[in-house]
Design an enzyme around this catalytic site. Structure first.
Site, PDB file in Angstrom:
ATOM      1  N   HIS A 154      55.496  12.678  70.807  1.00  0.00           N
ATOM      2  CA  HIS A 154      54.759  13.491  69.844  1.00  0.00           C
ATOM      3  C   HIS A 154      55.174  13.089  68.430  1.00  0.00           C
ATOM      4  O   HIS A 154      56.352  12.830  68.165  1.00  0.00           O
ATOM      5  CB  HIS A 154      55.045  14.980  70.070  1.00  0.00           C
ATOM      6  CG  HIS A 154      54.296  15.887  69.138  1.00  0.00           C
ATOM      7  ND1 HIS A 154      52.924  15.968  69.121  1.00  0.00           N
ATOM      8  CD2 HIS A 154      54.741  16.746  68.180  1.00  0.00           C
ATOM      9  CE1 HIS A 154      52.554  16.855  68.196  1.00  0.00           C
ATOM     10  NE2 HIS A 154      53.639  17.324  67.616  1.00  0.00           N
TER      11      HIS A 154
ATOM     12  N   CYS B   6      47.910  13.539  67.691  1.00  0.00           N
ATOM     13  CA  CYS B   6      49.025  13.770  66.766  1.00  0.00           C
ATOM     14  C   CYS B   6      49.352  12.512  65.977  1.00  0.00           C
ATOM     15  O   CYS B   6      49.858  12.592  64.854  1.00  0.00           O
ATOM     16  CB  CYS B   6      50.265  14.251  67.526  1.00  0.00           C
ATOM     17  SG  CYS B   6      50.877  13.088  68.772  1.00  0.00           S
TER      18      CYS B   6
END
Length: 480
Positions: A424, A51
């Protein structure tokens, strides 16, 4: 009656089967390929904690100047070259063009693992199964592009027949035969990337007020620390920028001018020691880039030495004016410089020992004045001043003298959710093309529309701005 009902259901089932078969023939299996929704960009496949890479690529793809530079950069490589795909610039350009919808692709999700493969071929040890940082990857990409640029020859090789047959090369040969002046060598890829900027470091002696020669250092992103918060006052991007350029004292520095002054008052032949005094050091931006990447440092350390993440919200706006942070060559001040200095003095919060002091009632936080509008609106701490007119900057409302020279427009925001050990990355970015005023929220494969209010309320980690020209900039050798 039962037989008639069964016959009707049989007809409907056959029609449904025929329709499903037609869809399969035309578009293939639905599970194997998804068609991208209109107005959205492709997502990126997460191949194992990637990510950090996906969010950065989405942010870079929202900067048209960077894509145009890559197009000029990669023009040196011919399509038939076998090693073309081994170049970082070529792979990066293909990904960014696809993410900005400049290449024809109907796929809903793309795979960017090819970028990691190219970086590994360039001896970067990047694991796709470990937690990585998007800002560190940004430095890896920019430094690798600079290395790739420096590896290119400065002149055309004599055995490069393809390049020698170009019209500009032939013109140079004619100029040589006619003993005319040689035109400048056309090397578009020798130019710096749009994120390249320069910092100035200014040192002044507090004793004799002698100024040392200005030092220049390059940067590809501004890494800003977040000052200590003041209760009741929102933290803004201007606070971080002012803290970045705020002056600091440096003790026990040799001053050549103080040493020279003392030497003039002593008889010849006597040796003197170098005079050490206290200097005042200040940073400024000597060269502002076309694309501005701002990194907000959210790493802090506890008293026990453990890393902590700072979660406070730093307010930023869709438009950013950088005039007051620009280094000016000493000399007669123009009207714009005087207004910039006045605005800086009126709106800059006091700095004490690296901490943002509390402004008085007459001194609002930086950016609340109508000249620069970089901070939060004075009427509301959560509603930025440009929510009234998203996508536009009211330059017509300013006199010519007060129009900003260095005006930037927000293109993307990278956000990190989680703590220092795991988390994230997601990205807010502008939709490409005519839908530039539309914002998107992207988390790996997931893409949806977002509002400007949602973007400005995010806890930014990386901010991508691109310069827009509000007023003609006077060119001078010092500024260039």
């Amino acid at each position: 009656g039962r037989h008639r009902a069964m016959r009707s259901w049989g007809v409907l089932g056959g029609a449904a089967a025929a329709l499903a078969a037609g869809i399969y023939v035309l578009w293939g299996p639905i599970s194997g390929r998804k068609r991208r929704r209109r107005g959205l960009v492709p997502g990126l496949l997460n191949v194992g904690n990637t990510c950090f890479m996906n969010s950065l690529l989405q942010g870079l793809s929202s900067c048209p100047s960077f894509i145009r530079w890559l197009e000029e950069f990669t023009a040196q490589y011919r399509p038939e070259q076998e090693e073309r795909q081994q170049h970082l610039s070529v792979t990066l350009l293909q990904l960014l063009r696809a993410l900005s919808c400049q290449e024809v692709t109907e796929d809903d999700v793309l795979d960017a693992s090819c970028l990691l493969d190219v970086l590994r071929m360039n001896r970067w040890q990047i694991s796709s199964f470990e937690e990585q940082d998007a800002h560190e990857l940004f430095h890896v990409l920019t430094s690798s592009l600079e290395d790739e640029r420096d590896r290119q020859p400065r002149v055309t090789h004599l055995f490069d027949v393809h390049s020698l047959e170009q019209p500009e090369i032939i013109q140079k040969q004619i100029s040589c035969r006619t003993r005319g002046s040689l035109p400048p060598v056309s090397n578009h890829w020798k130019t710096q990337h749009p994120f390249h900027g320069r910092l100035t470091s200014n040192m002044v002696c507090k004793h004799c007020e002698h100024q040392s020669p200005v030092r220049f250092d390059t940067f590809d992103s501004l890494s800003l620390s977040i000052p200590a918060a003041v209760w009741g006052r929102p933290m803004t991007l201007d606070h971080c920028l002012h803290h970045f350029i705020s002056s600091e004292t440096v003790k026990d520095v040799v001053c050549d001018n103080c040493t020279k002054i003392q030497a003039e008052g002593i008889l010849n032949g006597q040796s003197i020691e170098n005079q050490r005094t206290t200097f005042v050091k200040q940073l400024k931006l000597g060269k502002l880039p076309q694309c501005l990447c701002i990194h907000l440092q959210r790493l802090s350390w506890s008293n026990q030495g453990t890393p902590l993440k700072r979660h406070e919200h730093v307010q930023f706006n869709e438009f950013l004016v950088m005039d007051i942070y620009k280094y000016r060559v000493p000399g007669p001040k123009s009207c714009q410089e005087q207004l910039s200095q006045k605005n800086s003095e009126e709106t800059t919060p006091g700095m004490k020992d690296g901490r943002a002091g509390k402004p008085s009632d007459a001194e609002q936080p930086a950016g609340t004045k109508p000249l620069f509008m970089n901070g939060a609106s004075s009427s509301s701490s959560s509603s930025p001043s440009f929510l009234m007119s998203p996508g536009t900057f009211p330059l017509a409302a300013f006199p010519e003298c007060r129009a900003p020279l260095y005006l930037y427009r927000l293109m993307a925001v990278v956000v990190h959710h989680g703590d220092m050990h795991s988390g994230h990355f997601v990205t807010f970015r502008r939709a490409p093309g005519a839908r530039g005023s539309q914002w998107l929220w992207i988390s790996d494969e997931s893409v949806r529309r977002a509002s400007l209010h949602e973007v400005l309320a995010a806890s930014a980690y990386l901010l991508f701005y691109e310069r827009v020209h509000g007023r003609a900039q006077p060119q001078s050798p010092a500024q260039s």
